[in-house]
Design an enzyme around this catalytic site. Structure first.
Site, PDB file in Angstrom:
ATOM      1  N   LYS A 112       0.860  -1.189  -0.099  1.00  0.00           N
ATOM      2  CA  LYS A 112       0.046   0.215  -0.077  1.00  0.00           C
ATOM      3  C   LYS A 112       0.932   1.350   0.057  1.00  0.00           C
ATOM      4  CE  LYS A 112      -4.236  -1.495   1.887  1.00  0.00           C
ATOM      5  NZ  LYS A 112      -5.447  -1.124   2.883  1.00  0.00           N
ATOM      6  N   LYS A 195      -4.130 -10.166  -6.883  1.00  0.00           N
ATOM      7  CA  LYS A 195      -5.666 -10.101  -5.986  1.00  0.00           C
ATOM      8  C   LYS A 195      -6.705  -9.418  -6.539  1.00  0.00           C
ATOM      9  CE  LYS A 195      -5.708  -8.028  -2.045  1.00  0.00           C
ATOM     10  NZ  LYS A 195      -5.223  -7.567  -0.848  1.00  0.00           N
ATOM     11  N   LYS A 198      -9.832  -3.675  -4.280  1.00  0.00           N
ATOM     12  CA  LYS A 198     -10.383  -2.322  -4.420  1.00  0.00           C
ATOM     13  C   LYS A 198      -9.504  -1.190  -5.150  1.00  0.00           C
ATOM     14  CE  LYS A 198     -12.900  -2.814  -0.120  1.00  0.00           C
ATOM     15  NZ  LYS A 198     -12.634  -2.368   1.248  1.00  0.00           N
TER      16      LYS A 198
HETATM   17  P1  TYM Z   1     -10.734  -5.342   3.704  1.00  0.00           P
HETATM   18  O1  TYM Z   1     -11.560  -4.165   3.710  1.00  0.00           O
HETATM   19  O2  TYM Z   1      -9.475  -5.010   2.449  1.00  0.00           O
HETATM   20  O3  TYM Z   1     -11.450  -6.612   3.029  1.00  0.00           O
HETATM   21  C1  TYM Z   1     -12.365  -7.144   3.820  1.00  0.00           C
HETATM   22  C2  TYM Z   1     -12.640  -8.861   3.611  1.00  0.00           C
HETATM   23  O4  TYM Z   1     -12.459  -9.039   2.317  1.00  0.00           O
HETATM   24  C3  TYM Z   1     -11.284 -10.098   2.274  1.00  0.00           C
HETATM   25  N1  TYM Z   1     -10.779  -9.888   0.618  1.00  0.00           N
HETATM   26  C4  TYM Z   1     -10.801 -10.963  -0.020  1.00  0.00           C
HETATM   27  N2  TYM Z   1     -11.098 -12.256   0.026  1.00  0.00           N
HETATM   28  C5  TYM Z   1     -10.715 -12.896  -0.886  1.00  0.00           C
HETATM   29  N3  TYM Z   1     -10.232 -12.285  -2.054  1.00  0.00           N
HETATM   30  C6  TYM Z   1      -9.945 -11.334  -2.231  1.00  0.00           C
HETATM   31  N4  TYM Z   1      -9.400 -10.774  -3.492  1.00  0.00           N
HETATM   32  C7  TYM Z   1     -10.044 -10.253  -1.259  1.00  0.00           C
HETATM   33  N5  TYM Z   1     -10.108  -9.139  -0.815  1.00  0.00           N
HETATM   34  C8  TYM Z   1     -10.434  -8.675   0.108  1.00  0.00           C
HETATM   35  C9  TYM Z   1     -10.298  -9.736   3.313  1.00  0.00           C
HETATM   36  O5  TYM Z   1      -9.474 -10.778   3.313  1.00  0.00           O
HETATM   37  C10 TYM Z   1     -11.282  -9.198   4.488  1.00  0.00           C
HETATM   38  O6  TYM Z   1     -11.418 -10.488   5.171  1.00  0.00           O
HETATM   39  N6  TYM Z   1      -7.722  -5.110   7.451  1.00  0.00           N
HETATM   40  C11 TYM Z   1      -8.999  -5.679   6.855  1.00  0.00           C
HETATM   41  C12 TYM Z   1     -10.071  -5.098   7.896  1.00  0.00           C
HETATM   42  C13 TYM Z   1      -9.995  -5.193   9.351  1.00  0.00           C
HETATM   43  C14 TYM Z   1     -10.082  -6.427   9.963  1.00  0.00           C
HETATM   44  C15 TYM Z   1      -9.929  -6.185  11.469  1.00  0.00           C
HETATM   45  C16 TYM Z   1     -10.487  -7.768   9.555  1.00  0.00           C
HETATM   46  C17 TYM Z   1      -9.708  -4.022  10.339  1.00  0.00           C
HETATM   47  N7  TYM Z   1      -9.811  -4.787  11.501  1.00  0.00           N
HETATM   48  C18 TYM Z   1     -10.118  -6.874  12.332  1.00  0.00           C
HETATM   49  C19 TYM Z   1     -10.676  -8.822  10.584  1.00  0.00           C
HETATM   50  C20 TYM Z   1     -10.526  -8.453  12.052  1.00  0.00           C
HETATM   51  C21 TYM Z   1      -9.196  -5.336   5.660  1.00  0.00           C
HETATM   52  O7  TYM Z   1      -8.573  -4.225   5.114  1.00  0.00           O
HETATM   53  O8  TYM Z   1     -10.196  -5.669   4.871  1.00  0.00           O
END
Ligand code: TYM
Length: 333
Positions: A112, A195, A198
């Site tokens: 990032k 991957k 967004k």
């Molecule tokens: P974020 O917002 O990027 O993504 C949310 C969830 O979607 C999953 N994900 C994917 N799974 C499969 N294939 C993909 N291409 C893909 N892109 C995203 C992510 O693994 C995630 O589960 N850091 C986290 C948010 C967060 C969080 C937490 C999660 C903050 N605090 C505590 C769990 C527990 C994030 O940026 O997710």
């Protein structure tokens, strides 16, 4: 006690990866675990610049998307992170527990921050500490996420262990990642080895949960594939990352094993498979979109729901953060 915690960033463009890798699993888990907390992590979102009014609407929309996808706000706690101050309080304490060397190893920061890491926010660097706090401020035990979050959860375990060790307590559980289902890592439609994300500048690389029928059809039609027919067995997908990705998206949407998908489409080319995938994606996403539209038309109810989720969340975090502060040696009010 087992407790599920997971979160998603309100940065717009929730896509098929977020749905198949995470949100859809939450819908399943709510039937297996009594205690589930799902959070829209707006404080994580501002680690990169967010326009304030767009952040507000994205926060509502992200919560509404979870609900439209089937996460029940009555049985589970749904709220936005910034309404529960204990997340930030514990994150500060964890900033003092986590080691710089641990954060330096986080691959997501490197991705990032890009080449110019001097200009990245300090928040982006300590992002994983806030994530650990999100979970541990509830003493969360199980965290359903996509594959890309695995390293952050390992860090959460390291932080919990070090806190317990330094203060000679057995306070925080070591969180278990729940990474399951056929789509733990949905790949870009334009490049089967990166991957779906967004932040990919090309919108053609992902199917957004809000894409209309024509856009979904166009994106699948333009998705990178190859000229071979699909194999009849999964071993035949080796070395064909784009084909493997499209097949696993189909399997995830249809809730079929890859072998069943190949049993159906083995020997057929993408001229047949892509229209079938388009039809399936539209059939699965349209009802979510309709429900999302309905929920978004009533902002007052959504805000009420987030407030009541935050109130319920606080009733769990209040005693835990009080205990942590006492252990650390802070004087009580
Ligand atoms: P974020 O917002 O990027 O993504 C949310 C969830 O979607 C999953 N994900 C994917 N799974 C499969 N294939 C993909 N291409 C893909 N892109 C995203 C992510 O693994 C995630 O589960 N850091 C986290 C948010 C967060 C969080 C937490 C999660 C903050 N605090 C505590 C769990 C527990 C994030 O940026 O997710």
């Amino acid at each position: 006690m087992e407790r599920i915690f997971s979160g998603v960033q309100p940065t717009g463009n929730l896509h098929l990866g977020n749905y198949l890798g995470a949100i859809r699993n939450w819908v399943k888990l709510q039937n297996e675990y009594e205690d589930c907390i799902f959070c829209v992590v707006d404080m994580h979102a501002i680690t990169v610049w967010q326009n304030p009014s767009i952040l507000q609407s994205n926060t509502r929309e992200t919560a509404a998307t979870m609900i439209a996808a089937g996460v029940d706000p009555k049985r589970n706690i749904i709220f936005n992170q910034s309404q529960v101050a204990a997340h930030a309080e514990l994150a500060w304490i964890f900033n003092c527990i986590a080691r710089i060397g641990w954060l330096d190893r986080m691959t997501q920061f490197k991705e990032k921050a890009g080449k110019d890491k001097e200009r990245a926010s300090a928040g982006l660097y300590v992002y994983p500490n806030l994530m650990a706090a999100d979970i541990l401020v509830y003493k969360g035990t199980h965290v359903p996420v996509g594959e890309d979050q695995k390293q952050h959860l390992e860090l959460a375990r390291d932080i919990a262990s070090k806190f317990n060790h330094d203060y000679k307590r057995d306070l925080f559980p070591l969180v278990e990642p729940l990474i399951f289902g056929p789509a733990t890592r949905v790949m870009s439609l334009k490049n089967g080895s990166s991957k779906m994300s967004k932040s990919d500048p090309s919108d053609l690389s992902r199917i957004n949960l809000k894409d209309d029928v024509d856009t979904i059809a166009r994106k699948i039609k333009k998705a990178k594939s190859d000229t071979d027919v699909l194999p009849s067995e999964s071993a035949g997908l080796k070395g064909r990352p784009e084909a493997a990705n499209l097949v696993s998206i189909y399997g995830a949407l249809a809730e079929l094993d890859i072998t069943d998908v190949l049993g159906q489409y083995g020997g057929r080319g993408f001229g047949v498979f892509k229209p079938a995938l388009t039809e399936l994606a539209i059939a699965k996403l349209t009802p979510i979109q309709e429900e999302l539209k309905r929920l978004m038309s009533d902002q007052t109810s959504l805000d009420c729901l987030l407030k009541s989720g935050a109130d319920r969340a606080r009733s769990i975090t209040d005693p835990i953060i009080a205990e942590v502060k006492e252990i650390v040696g802070f004087i009580k009010p």
